[in-house]
Design an enzyme around this catalytic site. Structure first.
Site, mmCIF file in Angstrom:
data_model
loop_
_atom_site.group_PDB
_atom_site.id
_atom_site.type_symbol
_atom_site.label_atom_id
_atom_site.label_comp_id
_atom_site.label_asym_id
_atom_site.label_seq_id
_atom_site.Cartn_x
_atom_site.Cartn_y
_atom_site.Cartn_z
ATOM 1 N N ARG A 198 41.073 112.081 -24.964
ATOM 2 C CA ARG A 198 41.300 110.533 -25.880
ATOM 3 C C ARG A 198 42.411 110.522 -27.318
ATOM 4 N NH1 ARG A 198 39.619 107.099 -21.499
ATOM 5 N NH2 ARG A 198 40.108 104.977 -21.225
ATOM 6 N N LYS A 218 44.090 107.564 -12.870
ATOM 7 C CA LYS A 218 43.189 108.410 -12.775
ATOM 8 C C LYS A 218 41.798 108.462 -11.492
ATOM 9 C CE LYS A 218 42.354 107.277 -17.296
ATOM 10 N NZ LYS A 218 43.574 106.538 -17.597
ATOM 11 N N ARG A 262 35.886 95.273 -14.397
ATOM 12 C CA ARG A 262 34.957 95.398 -15.095
ATOM 13 C C ARG A 262 35.420 94.709 -16.264
ATOM 14 N NH1 ARG A 262 37.368 101.478 -16.462
ATOM 15 N NH2 ARG A 262 38.209 100.362 -18.120
ATOM 16 N N ARG A 286 44.010 97.921 -25.166
ATOM 17 C CA ARG A 286 43.713 99.297 -24.266
ATOM 18 C C ARG A 286 45.289 99.880 -24.356
ATOM 19 N NH1 ARG A 286 41.004 97.959 -19.526
ATOM 20 N NH2 ARG A 286 40.686 99.278 -18.414
ATOM 21 N N ARG A 299 41.799 95.279 -10.190
ATOM 22 C CA ARG A 299 41.199 96.639 -9.890
ATOM 23 C C ARG A 299 39.688 95.784 -9.333
ATOM 24 N NH1 ARG A 299 40.105 101.690 -13.647
ATOM 25 N NH2 ARG A 299 40.379 100.062 -15.150
HETATM 26 P P1 ADP Z 1 40.415 103.088 -18.171
HETATM 27 O O1 ADP Z 1 39.640 103.901 -16.770
HETATM 28 O O2 ADP Z 1 41.198 101.749 -17.682
HETATM 29 O O3 ADP Z 1 41.502 104.208 -18.632
HETATM 30 P P2 ADP Z 1 37.737 103.973 -19.386
HETATM 31 O O4 ADP Z 1 37.269 103.908 -17.769
HETATM 32 O O5 ADP Z 1 38.639 105.461 -19.028
HETATM 33 O O6 ADP Z 1 39.628 103.660 -19.074
HETATM 34 O O7 ADP Z 1 37.489 103.849 -20.743
HETATM 35 C C1 ADP Z 1 37.243 102.715 -20.617
HETATM 36 C C2 ADP Z 1 36.504 102.540 -22.354
HETATM 37 O O8 ADP Z 1 35.565 103.921 -22.583
HETATM 38 C C3 ADP Z 1 37.288 102.612 -23.309
HETATM 39 O O9 ADP Z 1 39.078 101.531 -23.653
HETATM 40 C C4 ADP Z 1 37.102 103.067 -24.146
HETATM 41 O O10 ADP Z 1 36.517 101.730 -25.340
HETATM 42 C C5 ADP Z 1 35.844 103.434 -23.610
HETATM 43 N N1 ADP Z 1 35.905 105.705 -23.218
HETATM 44 C C6 ADP Z 1 36.562 105.961 -22.772
HETATM 45 N N2 ADP Z 1 36.313 107.306 -22.836
HETATM 46 C C7 ADP Z 1 36.765 107.566 -23.865
HETATM 47 C C8 ADP Z 1 36.682 108.403 -25.147
HETATM 48 N N3 ADP Z 1 37.532 109.539 -24.863
HETATM 49 N N4 ADP Z 1 37.438 108.483 -26.216
HETATM 50 C C9 ADP Z 1 36.651 107.034 -26.700
HETATM 51 N N5 ADP Z 1 36.366 106.142 -26.201
HETATM 52 C C10 ADP Z 1 36.672 106.618 -25.059
HETATM 53 P P1 ADP Z 2 42.341 105.048 -14.343
HETATM 54 O O1 ADP Z 2 40.863 105.434 -13.227
HETATM 55 O O2 ADP Z 2 44.048 105.537 -14.477
HETATM 56 O O3 ADP Z 2 42.436 103.042 -14.878
HETATM 57 P P2 ADP Z 2 42.719 103.756 -11.340
HETATM 58 O O4 ADP Z 2 41.982 104.843 -10.587
HETATM 59 O O5 ADP Z 2 40.799 102.962 -11.530
HETATM 60 O O6 ADP Z 2 43.141 104.035 -13.109
HETATM 61 O O7 ADP Z 2 43.006 102.643 -10.613
HETATM 62 C C1 ADP Z 2 43.833 101.571 -11.234
HETATM 63 C C2 ADP Z 2 43.750 100.772 -10.005
HETATM 64 O O8 ADP Z 2 44.999 100.785 -9.319
HETATM 65 C C3 ADP Z 2 42.566 100.410 -8.460
HETATM 66 O O9 ADP Z 2 42.826 98.944 -8.735
HETATM 67 C C4 ADP Z 2 43.061 101.181 -7.563
HETATM 68 O O10 ADP Z 2 42.574 100.763 -6.722
HETATM 69 C C5 ADP Z 2 44.759 101.265 -7.985
HETATM 70 N N1 ADP Z 2 45.929 102.688 -7.599
HETATM 71 C C6 ADP Z 2 45.243 103.645 -7.808
HETATM 72 N N2 ADP Z 2 45.529 104.101 -7.670
HETATM 73 C C7 ADP Z 2 47.303 103.103 -6.757
HETATM 74 C C8 ADP Z 2 48.847 103.408 -6.085
HETATM 75 N N3 ADP Z 2 49.644 104.730 -5.911
HETATM 76 N N4 ADP Z 2 49.137 102.412 -6.234
HETATM 77 C C9 ADP Z 2 48.437 101.243 -5.714
HETATM 78 N N5 ADP Z 2 47.633 100.704 -6.841
HETATM 79 C C10 ADP Z 2 47.043 101.905 -7.086
#
Ligand code: ADP
Ligand code: ADP
Ligand code: ZN
Length: 224
Positions: free
Chosen positions: A90, A15, A162, A173, A129
């Site tokens: 979420r 994302k 992270r 998660r 990541r």
């Molecule tokens: P990921 O990249 O793994 O999808 P995020 O960076 O979006 O994770 O979120 C990391 C953490 O921040 C989540 O595990 C949660 O604890 C908190 N968080 C982020 N967005 C939300 C939301 N919309 N509602 C509740 N908690 C959130």
């Molecule tokens: P999210 O925001 O949904 O948690 P991220 O954008 O941080 O996800 O991506 C998670 C991990 O996957 C990062 O290490 C990123 O570089 C890698 N990644 C993202 N898109 C791809 C893809 N199409 N193929 C392989 N790895 C990817």
């Protein structure tokens, strides 16, 4: 065409990676609740102190807290011509709150992009990541490595892993996503704005799929 976009998908699906590219293409801001919360934790603000324990466990921060953050952010001028929400809503309760917030501004969500990827793949993505401390750009040690180990290609910032990208928290998660977030799929399907795309393939291929969806809808709406 105004793009008010929501990106939905399990942690690690890509994302943030796609969000940054969409921001560059359409010139609209990306609002990542995860990034905002991590920044609050980093500076040790009251919000950060409250959020940290939830984030460390892989649990969701309470709805009211994130709804307030997003409500304030959406009021800013740069959201007038569109925005990309990454990681919010979420829960159904957050989605309801978002609708009321937008209603006050006479806006609606125009596109929800949901990324479909297997659980094994998101685990592979999360385990390698790395994020830039300065600009937040995501890298992967194998799938998307930076030119120089530990350094951001875009801004020269230092890369870090992270705290919650450890196996135990990742599994938690993913469970939270399945139970609390996946009901959003039906929620947005009912509103006719859901677009499911495969999240498998290269970053460029996935970006193409998203822009195809966004720009095709645009053409359709002109026809009708
Ligand atoms: P990921 O990249 O793994 O999808 P995020 O960076 O979006 O994770 O979120 C990391 C953490 O921040 C989540 O595990 C949660 O604890 C908190 N968080 C982020 N967005 C939300 C939301 N919309 N509602 C509740 N908690 C959130
Ligand atoms: P999210 O925001 O949904 O948690 P991220 O954008 O941080 O996800 O991506 C998670 C991990 O996957 C990062 O290490 C990123 O570089 C890698 N990644 C993202 N898109 C791809 C893809 N199409 N193929 C392989 N790895 C990817
Ligand atoms: Zn950077």
């Amino acid at each position: 065409m105004v793009y008010n976009i929501v990106l939905v998908g399990p942690p690690g699906v890509g994302k943030g990676t796609q969000g940054i590219r969409l921001k560059e293409r359409y010139g609209i801001p990306i609002i990542s609740t995860g990034d905002i919360l991590r920044e609050s934790v980093r500076i040790g603000s009251p919000l950060g102190k409250e959020a940290k324990s939830f984030m460390d466990k892989g649990a969701l921060v309470p709805d009211e807290v994130v709804v307030d953050i997003v409500g304030e952010r959406l009021k800013k001028k740069d959201c007038a011509d569109g925005f990309i929400l990454d990681g919010f809503p979420r829960t159904i309760s957050q989605a309801d709150a978002l609708e009321s917030l937008l209603e006050k501004q006479k806006k609606t969500i125009t596109h929800v992009i949901i990324f479909d990827v297997s659980e094994e793949e998101v685990i592979r993505r999360l385990s390698g990541r790395r994020l830039c401390k300065k600009c937040g750009n995501a890298y992967h040690v194998i799938f998307n490595p930076p030119d120089n180990v530990g350094v951001c290609d875009k801004c020269g910032g230092q890369l870090y892993q992270r705290d919650d990208d450890n196996e135990e928290t990742v599994l938690k998660r993913l469970k939270v996503y399945a139970s609390q977030t996946s009901p959003l799929i039906e929620f947005y399907q009912d509103r006719g704005v859901l677009n499911k795309i495969s999240g498998l393939g290269s970053i460029e291929e996935i970006f193409e799929r998203i822009t195809f969806v966004l720009e095709k809808r645009n053409d359709n709406s002109k026809d009708s």
